[in-house]
Design a protein around this motif. Sequence first.
Motif, PDB file in Angstrom:
ATOM      1  N   ARG A 106       0.841  -1.209   0.000  1.00 25.53           N
ATOM      2  CA  ARG A 106       0.000   0.000   0.000  1.00 25.53           C
ATOM      3  C   ARG A 106       0.870   1.251   0.000  1.00 25.53           C
ATOM      4  N   THR A 107       1.911   1.223   0.829  1.00 27.51           N
ATOM      5  CA  THR A 107       2.816   2.371   0.916  1.00 27.51           C
ATOM      6  C   THR A 107       3.554   2.588  -0.394  1.00 27.51           C
ATOM      7  N   VAL A 108       4.042   1.502  -0.989  1.00 29.21           N
ATOM      8  CA  VAL A 108       4.799   1.593  -2.248  1.00 29.21           C
ATOM      9  C   VAL A 108       3.932   2.158  -3.361  1.00 29.21           C
ATOM     10  N   PHE A 109       2.692   1.658  -3.475  1.00 32.14           N
ATOM     11  CA  PHE A 109       1.795   2.128  -4.533  1.00 32.14           C
ATOM     12  C   PHE A 109       1.329   3.560  -4.298  1.00 32.14           C
ATOM     13  N   PHE A 110       1.183   3.937  -3.037  1.00 36.75           N
ATOM     14  CA  PHE A 110       0.677   5.279  -2.730  1.00 36.75           C
ATOM     15  C   PHE A 110       1.758   6.341  -2.827  1.00 36.75           C
ATOM     16  N   PHE A 111       3.008   5.949  -2.677  1.00 42.13           N
ATOM     17  CA  PHE A 111       4.116   6.910  -2.624  1.00 42.13           C
ATOM     18  C   PHE A 111       4.167   7.870  -3.812  1.00 42.13           C
ATOM     19  N   PRO A 112       4.001   7.421  -5.066  1.00 43.91           N
ATOM     20  CA  PRO A 112       4.080   8.375  -6.197  1.00 43.91           C
ATOM     21  C   PRO A 112       3.079   9.520  -6.114  1.00 43.91           C
ATOM     22  N   SER A 113       1.936   9.300  -5.454  1.00 45.18           N
ATOM     23  CA  SER A 113       0.904  10.343  -5.409  1.00 45.18           C
ATOM     24  C   SER A 113       1.276  11.495  -4.478  1.00 45.18           C
ATOM     25  N   VAL A 114       2.281  11.310  -3.619  1.00 48.29           N
ATOM     26  CA  VAL A 114       2.688  12.388  -2.714  1.00 48.29           C
ATOM     27  C   VAL A 114       3.953  13.095  -3.217  1.00 48.29           C
ATOM     28  N   VAL A 115       4.507  12.591  -4.311  1.00 50.93           N
ATOM     29  CA  VAL A 115       5.697  13.205  -4.888  1.00 50.93           C
ATOM     30  C   VAL A 115       5.278  14.378  -5.765  1.00 50.93           C
ATOM     31  N   SER A 116       6.064  15.438  -5.753  1.00 45.88           N
ATOM     32  CA  SER A 116       5.801  16.600  -6.599  1.00 45.88           C
ATOM     33  C   SER A 116       5.690  16.191  -8.067  1.00 45.88           C
ATOM     34  N   MET A 117       4.716  16.797  -8.775  1.00 45.75           N
ATOM     35  CA  MET A 117       4.533  16.477 -10.185  1.00 45.75           C
ATOM     36  C   MET A 117       5.758  16.855 -11.005  1.00 45.75           C
ATOM     37  N   THR A 118       6.468  17.889 -10.581  1.00 44.07           N
ATOM     38  CA  THR A 118       7.703  18.263 -11.281  1.00 44.07           C
ATOM     39  C   THR A 118       8.730  17.144 -11.177  1.00 44.07           C
ATOM     40  N   ILE A 119       8.853  16.550  -9.987  1.00 41.31           N
ATOM     41  CA  ILE A 119       9.776  15.433  -9.786  1.00 41.31           C
ATOM     42  C   ILE A 119       9.343  14.235 -10.614  1.00 41.31           C
ATOM     43  N   VAL A 120       8.038  13.978 -10.633  1.00 35.64           N
ATOM     44  CA  VAL A 120       7.508  12.876 -11.452  1.00 35.64           C
ATOM     45  C   VAL A 120       7.892  13.074 -12.914  1.00 35.64           C
ATOM     46  N   GLY A 121       7.724  14.307 -13.413  1.00 39.46           N
ATOM     47  CA  GLY A 121       8.079  14.604 -14.797  1.00 39.46           C
ATOM     48  C   GLY A 121       9.550  14.394 -15.073  1.00 39.46           C
ATOM     49  N   ILE A 122      10.399  14.822 -14.142  1.00 37.16           N
ATOM     50  CA  ILE A 122      11.847  14.664 -14.325  1.00 37.16           C
ATOM     51  C   ILE A 122      12.236  13.184 -14.333  1.00 37.16           C
ATOM     52  N   VAL A 123      11.674  12.418 -13.391  1.00 39.47           N
ATOM     53  CA  VAL A 123      11.982  10.985 -13.301  1.00 39.47           C
ATOM     54  C   VAL A 123      11.597  10.270 -14.595  1.00 39.47           C
ATOM     55  N   TRP A 124      10.391  10.548 -15.084  1.00 36.11           N
ATOM     56  CA  TRP A 124       9.941   9.872 -16.297  1.00 36.11           C
ATOM     57  C   TRP A 124      10.657  10.385 -17.546  1.00 36.11           C
ATOM     58  N   SER A 125      11.173  11.584 -17.491  1.00 38.87           N
ATOM     59  CA  SER A 125      12.001  12.068 -18.603  1.00 38.87           C
ATOM     60  C   SER A 125      13.266  11.230 -18.728  1.00 38.87           C
ATOM     61  N   PHE A 126      13.824  10.845 -17.576  1.00 42.28           N
ATOM     62  CA  PHE A 126      15.000   9.975 -17.589  1.00 42.28           C
ATOM     63  C   PHE A 126      14.626   8.564 -18.052  1.00 42.28           C
ATOM     64  N   VAL A 127      13.449   8.084 -17.648  1.00 42.46           N
ATOM     65  CA  VAL A 127      13.004   6.753 -18.072  1.00 42.46           C
ATOM     66  C   VAL A 127      12.905   6.676 -19.588  1.00 42.46           C
ATOM     67  N   PHE A 128      12.369   7.734 -20.210  1.00 42.64           N
ATOM     68  CA  PHE A 128      12.149   7.741 -21.656  1.00 42.64           C
ATOM     69  C   PHE A 128      13.317   8.330 -22.435  1.00 42.64           C
ATOM     70  N   ASN A 129      14.418   8.653 -21.759  1.00 45.35           N
ATOM     71  CA  ASN A 129      15.583   9.186 -22.459  1.00 45.35           C
ATOM     72  C   ASN A 129      16.066   8.180 -23.506  1.00 45.35           C
ATOM     73  N   PRO A 130      16.270   8.615 -24.750  1.00 45.86           N
ATOM     74  CA  PRO A 130      16.590   7.656 -25.824  1.00 45.86           C
ATOM     75  C   PRO A 130      17.944   6.976 -25.679  1.00 45.86           C
ATOM     76  N   THR A 131      18.898   7.612 -24.999  1.00 48.53           N
ATOM     77  CA  THR A 131      20.237   7.020 -24.896  1.00 48.53           C
ATOM     78  C   THR A 131      20.544   6.481 -23.496  1.00 48.53           C
ATOM     79  N   ARG A 132      20.053   7.158 -22.462  1.00 52.62           N
ATOM     80  CA  ARG A 132      20.349   6.732 -21.089  1.00 52.62           C
ATOM     81  C   ARG A 132      19.134   6.210 -20.350  1.00 52.62           C
TER      82      ARG A 132
END
Length: 293
Positions: A106-132
Amino acid sequence: MVKKPKLFIALCTLPALILTIVFMIVPMLNAIYLSFTSSTALSVGFNSKFVFLDNYIYMFKDKDFVQALFNTFKLMLVIPALTIFLSLVFAFILTQGELREKSFYRTVFFFPSVVSMTIVGIVWSFVFNPTRGILNHMLDLFNISSWKHAWLGEGKTALWCIGAALVWQAIGYYMVMHVASIDGISQEIYEAASIDGATGAQKFFKITIPLLRRSIGTTYILALSGTINLSFTLSNVMTGGGPNGASSVLLQYMYTQGMRNANFGYAMAIAMFTLMLAIVLAMISRKLSAEKE
């Protein structure tokens, strides 16, 4: 007879009322007025020309606005439904499954909802980075390199990358709501279904979803509103609306017009249109869910 402390109650509510008027009602009225003007950085507020509905009429002649509108509709059509369905599945597994570490999950699944949306965007930008990015590396690992893309740089995938981040961020939030609703269902119903030989899928579709119809309707409306609002931050952080407006959404385009182009009147018209769109869609969704009940 005890007298009601009306003066005391009024004094207690006065600060909140003043703050609401100053920071919500007055800016809202000012935004409505600006939406009917040609206000820019050179002519702000009451010094600008009153153009009545010109801004609203121009919207639908503006190709960039129409593109942002269609992108928003695409997200609203897919993301809320997918988010609510997955949150229901996870809630059902956590409540009906034989998992030992339920509190941990429950804690693991709920954790992303308390993270800043800016941080979420940055994290997923790295996930979708074409080279890294981890996504393309995983595709290499499983020998399906032909699926690799410059995810945030291609028009066909950029918008849905934002959608994936929206789903990931919101699933845990709605899962917790559905867990509370499922806990309110009598366990005797599930036990009786198990005795009759019902599978987990049958319990989910025949018992859980019908009994949570009202809760699902409420969370769907919240997810619909969240998609409109939160997609703005992710679009700004992850793609900036690009490439060529392929991932632009209504509020992101409003921000572009207001903050970057200093076209305040037109930006406020877009904001008012988005607000009315959200209200109308919420009312329609609520009405449809009420009719089903």
